[in-house]
Design an enzyme around this catalytic site. Structure first.
Site, PDB file in Angstrom:
ATOM      1  N   ASP A 174      -0.888  -6.453  -0.110  1.00 20.66           N
ATOM      2  CA  ASP A 174      -1.249  -5.851   1.263  1.00 20.66           C
ATOM      3  C   ASP A 174      -2.679  -5.307   1.326  1.00 20.66           C
ATOM      4  O   ASP A 174      -3.172  -4.817   0.601  1.00 20.66           O
ATOM      5  CB  ASP A 174      -0.274  -4.361   1.061  1.00 20.66           C
TER       6      ASP A 174
ATOM      7  N   GLU B  35      -0.857  -5.137   8.848  1.00 19.44           N
ATOM      8  CA  GLU B  35      -0.050  -4.463   9.687  1.00 19.44           C
ATOM      9  C   GLU B  35      -0.532  -4.887  11.388  1.00 19.44           C
ATOM     10  O   GLU B  35      -1.683  -4.679  11.560  1.00 19.44           O
ATOM     11  CB  GLU B  35      -0.074  -3.131   9.393  1.00 19.44           C
TER      12      GLU B  35
ATOM     13  N   GLU C 180       9.728  -3.465  10.544  1.00 23.25           N
ATOM     14  CA  GLU C 180      10.284  -2.024   9.781  1.00 23.25           C
ATOM     15  C   GLU C 180      10.377  -1.245  10.732  1.00 23.25           C
ATOM     16  O   GLU C 180       9.967  -0.747  11.826  1.00 23.25           O
ATOM     17  CB  GLU C 180       8.747  -1.603   9.089  1.00 23.25           C
TER      18      GLU C 180
ATOM     19  N   ASP D 128       0.804  -1.278   0.016  1.00 24.80           N
ATOM     20  CA  ASP D 128      -0.115   0.039  -0.016  1.00 24.80           C
ATOM     21  C   ASP D 128       0.758   1.232  -0.074  1.00 24.80           C
ATOM     22  O   ASP D 128       0.425   2.307   0.087  1.00 24.80           O
ATOM     23  CB  ASP D 128      -0.988   0.004   0.952  1.00 24.80           C
TER      24      ASP D 128
HETATM   25  O1  KIV Z   1       3.350  -0.899   1.504  1.00 22.38           O
HETATM   26  C1  KIV Z   1       4.675  -1.604   1.506  1.00 22.38           C
HETATM   27  O2  KIV Z   1       5.532  -1.344   0.550  1.00 22.38           O
HETATM   28  C2  KIV Z   1       5.217  -2.027   2.831  1.00 22.38           C
HETATM   29  C3  KIV Z   1       6.832  -2.266   2.981  1.00 22.38           C
HETATM   30  C4  KIV Z   1       7.184  -1.281   3.265  1.00 22.38           C
HETATM   31  C5  KIV Z   1       6.951  -3.517   3.859  1.00 22.38           C
HETATM   32  O3  KIV Z   1       4.372  -2.649   3.738  1.00 22.38           O
END
Ligand code: KIV
Length: 294
Positions: free
Chosen positions: A97, A129, A196, A58
Site C-alpha cells: 500500500d 487510493e 471499499e 496501511d
Molecule cells: O490498508 C488496508 O488494509 C486496505 C484494505 C482495507 C483494502 O487498504
C-alpha cells in the site's frame, strides 16, 4: 488437521501466482482471495492457507501501531513490513500500500516510491487510493513497469474529506462518480480495483463494467474477490470492527488466556519445569561448586 490447499494455477519457477492469472480468474468466475499481512509469519500463514493476494496495508497504522487513522503511516514503515511479508509469502502476490503523501506530489515522486517498494521491499505490485489525481499517478507507475491496484469508495487516507469512515456511493450521483473513477483507473492500467464500503448493487455494476477484477471489502458478494484486514477477521484487534467484517477466529481471547496461564505458572513456580532447563556434566558441576568454595 486441515489440509493445505494445493495451488490452483500454473505458476512460474518461483511458484508465484502470475499477475495476469487474476484477470483469468475473473473470466472463469473464480473468486480472488486477498488478506492483509504485516510480518513474515503472517505472510507465511497466508501462503499456507492458499491466499491469492497479500496486501501490506496501511491499515497497519491502526491495527498494528495503534493510531487513530492511516494518515501518519510512512513509506519506510510500509517498506519494512513489505520486506517481512514477502519473505513469508511466496506464492501469493504481495501488494504494498502506498501511504498518504507518498504519491500525491508528482508522477516522479509516485514512481520513485513505487520503485522502492518493489526493489527494496520485494513487492509484486502497489496500491493507491482514490480516483482524481491518483489516476494519472497510477498511469505513471504502470508506465514505469510496476503493477498498480486501485482503491475507491471509502478511502481511509482521505476519510476527513469524506466525513469519516462512512459507506460511499449511496446516491445516484456518487455511485456514478465511483463507476467513473473505477473505469478511469482501469484505463490507466490498474490490474484490479478495491471497492471499499459501497452498496452491493453499485459494486455489482462496477464489477460488470470492468474487465479487470474488483476486490470488495464491504461491497457485497458480486465483486470478483474479497479482502479483509488480518486483525479484524482473526479477532486480534481491540477497536470497533466495521460491520462488513466476519470474524473467523478470536485470537485476542486465545492470546490473553495463554498469557494469563503463563503469568500464573511463573508466579506459582509451575514454570519452568525440568524439560525447559539445561543440564551440565556432573564433573563440571562439581568443579564449579569446588571453585566457589575457594
Ligand atoms: O490498508 C488496508 O488494509 C486496505 C484494505 C482495507 C483494502 O487498504
Amino acid at each position: 488437521m486441515t489440509e493445505t490447499p494445493k495451488p490452483r494455477y500454473a505458476s512460474w519457477t518461483t511458484g508465484k501466482l502470475p499477475l495476469p492469472e487474476l484477470r483469468e480468474m475473473k473470466r472463469r468466475g473464480e473468486k480472488i482471495v486477498m488478506v492483509t499481512a504485516y510480518d513474515a509469519p503472517s505472510g507465511r500463514l497466508a501462503d499456507a492457507a492458499g491466499i491469492d493476494v497479500v496486501l501490506v496495508g496501511d491499515s497497519s497504522g491502526m491495527v498494528v501501531h495503534g493510531r487513530e487513522s492511516t494518515v501518519a503511516v510512512t513509506l519506510d514503515e510500509i517498506l519494512f513490513m513489505t520486506q517481512w511479508v514477502s519473505r513469508g509469502a511466496k506464492r501469493p502476490l504481495v501488494v504494498a500500500d502506498m501511504p498518504f503523501g507518498s504519491y500525491e506530489v508528482s508522477d516522479e515522486q509516485a514512481v520513485a516510491n513505487a520503485m522502492r517498494l518493489v526493489k527494496e521491499g520485494g513487492a509484486d505490485a502497489v496500491k493507491l487510493e482514490r480516483g482524481g489525481t491518483t489516476v494519472a499517478r497510477a498511469g505513471a507507475i504502470v508506465a514505469a513497469g510496476v503493477p498498480v491496484m486501485g482503491h475507491v469508495g471509502l478511502t481511509p487516507q482521505t476519510a476527513t474529506v469524506l466525513g469519516g469512515f462512512k459507506a460511499q456511493g449511496r446516491t445516484a450521483e456518487r455511485a456514478r462518480l465511483l463507476l467513473e473513477e473505477a473505469s478511469a483507473l482501469e484505463s490507466a492500467g490498474c490490474f484490479a480495483v478495491v471497492l471499499e464500503a459501497v452498496p452491493a448493487t453499485v459494486a455489482r455494476t462496477i464489477t460488470q463494467a470492468l474487465g479487470v477484477p474488483t476486490i470488495g471489502i464491504g461491497a457485497g458478494g458480486d465483486c470478483d474477490g474479497q479482502v479483509l484486514v488480518w486483525h479484524d477477521m482473526l479477532g486480534y484487534y481491540e477497536g470497533h470492527a466495521p460491520r462488513f467484517v466476519k470474524r473467523y477466529a478470536d485470537l485476542g481471547e486465545a492470546i490473553t488466556e495463554a498469557l494469563g496461564r503463563y503469568a500464573e505458572d511463573v508466579r506459582s513456580g509451575a514454570f519452568p519445569e525440568e524439560q525447559h532447563t539445561y543440564a551440565m556434566p556432573p564433573e563440571e558441576l562439581a568443579a564449579f561448586e569446588a571453585a566457589k568454595k575457594d
